[in-house]
Scaffold this motif. Sequence first.
Motif, PDB file in Angstrom:
ATOM      1  N   ASN A   1       0.813  -1.221   0.000  1.00  0.00           N
ATOM      2  CA  ASN A   1       0.000   0.000   0.000  1.00  0.00           C
ATOM      3  C   ASN A   1       0.845   1.268   0.000  1.00  0.00           C
ATOM      4  OD1 ASN A   1      -2.399  -1.333  -0.147  1.00  0.00           O
ATOM      5  ND2 ASN A   1      -2.932  -1.116   2.010  1.00  0.00           N
ATOM      6  N   SER A   2       2.105   1.158   0.388  1.00  0.00           N
ATOM      7  CA  SER A   2       2.978   2.330   0.292  1.00  0.00           C
ATOM      8  C   SER A   2       3.296   2.672  -1.157  1.00  0.00           C
ATOM      9  CB  SER A   2       4.283   2.074   1.059  1.00  0.00           C
ATOM     10  OG  SER A   2       5.055   1.045   0.438  1.00  0.00           O
ATOM     11  N   GLU A   3       3.142   1.700  -2.053  1.00  0.00           N
ATOM     12  CA  GLU A   3       3.411   1.913  -3.474  1.00  0.00           C
ATOM     13  C   GLU A   3       2.132   2.010  -4.297  1.00  0.00           C
ATOM     14  OE1 GLU A   3       6.042   2.537  -6.669  1.00  0.00           O
ATOM     15  OE2 GLU A   3       6.423   2.400  -4.503  1.00  0.00           O
ATOM     16  N   TRP A   4       1.164   1.130  -4.008  1.00  0.00           N
ATOM     17  CA  TRP A   4      -0.118   1.113  -4.727  1.00  0.00           C
ATOM     18  C   TRP A   4      -1.219   1.050  -3.674  1.00  0.00           C
ATOM     19  CZ3 TRP A   4       3.455  -2.967  -5.929  1.00  0.00           C
ATOM     20  CH2 TRP A   4       4.299  -2.667  -7.012  1.00  0.00           C
ATOM     21  N   SER A   5      -1.834   2.166  -3.413  1.00  0.00           N
ATOM     22  CA  SER A   5      -2.800   2.273  -2.328  1.00  0.00           C
ATOM     23  C   SER A   5      -4.079   1.505  -2.653  1.00  0.00           C
ATOM     24  CB  SER A   5      -3.121   3.750  -2.057  1.00  0.00           C
ATOM     25  OG  SER A   5      -4.066   3.869  -1.024  1.00  0.00           O
ATOM     26  N   ARG A   6      -4.502   0.668  -1.718  1.00  0.00           N
ATOM     27  CA  ARG A   6      -5.774  -0.055  -1.805  1.00  0.00           C
ATOM     28  C   ARG A   6      -6.331  -0.189  -0.399  1.00  0.00           C
ATOM     29  NH1 ARG A   6      -5.519  -5.523  -5.205  1.00  0.00           N
ATOM     30  NH2 ARG A   6      -7.763  -5.285  -4.952  1.00  0.00           N
ATOM     31  N   SER A   7      -7.593  -0.581  -0.309  1.00  0.00           N
ATOM     32  CA  SER A   7      -8.188  -0.765   0.997  1.00  0.00           C
ATOM     33  C   SER A   7      -7.585  -2.000   1.676  1.00  0.00           C
ATOM     34  CB  SER A   7      -9.708  -0.931   0.876  1.00  0.00           C
ATOM     35  OG  SER A   7     -10.018  -2.135   0.198  1.00  0.00           O
ATOM     36  N   GLN A   8      -7.680  -2.023   2.994  1.00  0.00           N
ATOM     37  CA  GLN A   8      -7.120  -3.136   3.756  1.00  0.00           C
ATOM     38  C   GLN A   8      -7.775  -4.460   3.372  1.00  0.00           C
ATOM     39  OE1 GLN A   8      -4.686  -2.660   5.942  1.00  0.00           O
ATOM     40  NE2 GLN A   8      -4.597  -4.471   7.253  1.00  0.00           N
ATOM     41  N   SER A   9      -9.103  -4.454   3.236  1.00  0.00           N
ATOM     42  CA  SER A   9      -9.821  -5.690   2.924  1.00  0.00           C
ATOM     43  C   SER A   9      -9.477  -6.179   1.507  1.00  0.00           C
ATOM     44  CB  SER A   9     -11.328  -5.470   3.049  1.00  0.00           C
ATOM     45  OG  SER A   9     -11.757  -4.428   2.186  1.00  0.00           O
ATOM     46  N   ALA A  10      -9.375  -5.257   0.548  1.00  0.00           N
ATOM     47  CA  ALA A  10      -9.041  -5.659  -0.820  1.00  0.00           C
ATOM     48  C   ALA A  10      -7.630  -6.225  -0.898  1.00  0.00           C
ATOM     49  CB  ALA A  10      -9.183  -4.465  -1.759  1.00  0.00           C
TER      50      ALA A  10
END
Length: 259
Positions: A23-32
């Motif tokens: 997520n530091s490189e490609w942000s997504r939700s925690q669940s996804a």
Amino acid sequence: MAFCMVALHKRQDLIDACVTLLNSEWSRSQSARLHSLEKSNDGLPYSLVMIETNNSQEEKVAGYCRLAKVVNQPKAVFIESVVVPTDRRGQGLGRRLMDLAEEHAGYQGYTEVYLTTKDKQGFYEHLGYRYCKPVNTFNAQVLETCSCVFLTNTIVSENVPTPPAKSTDTIRSVKAESNLNDKCTSQASQVILESPSTDEELSCCTRTESKNSCESNDCEPASTPSALPPPPPPPPPPPPTTVPNVTVYWMMKDLYDKQ
């Protein structure tokens, strides 16, 4: 310092650290992100984690990558989501991660490795990768890591082009047709009003069942309907927008050529 590569589905305790790194490189939700990482298995897709162990035997996630299936090429694998911590870049971790990933793929029986990149082609060229044609993959996440359409070595657009606006000739044709219809309507109304009629036909005192029949013997002269005004011109077309372009590079490496 020692580095080793492990399969994520065999080290579930590393999932949270991998979520943070990705997520530091490609942000997504925690669940996804968790849903994606939980797909790792002994087959493909296969998530790999590079662990760094210090002198105190403390482990730390130092890199991540993912292997996916290449359709109709049983000896080939697609590597993606290659990432190392931002504060550790420039220290050779990227090269170490790729070396361990290729070594792991070789142990699994794969002989060719494919990947895509939009701005790191120079780095992969130094590792022995060359440009190639695209291949079909299964369960890969190219759209996430490249942020563009799934194509290769071609400038592609992220936006749908705006449909062309109507030309000036088309607008003039619509106006002319509208004016002609108005003229015909006006002429038809004039012919009806000027046609000869008998006194009985002009009398509006005849008893009918219509609610609009005259109630007295005096009739008001009929008014001449006026022609409808022409429709307003269409709004001008919107100004052209700048469409961002992205180039995606497909590259591959034959593991037998590794030195």
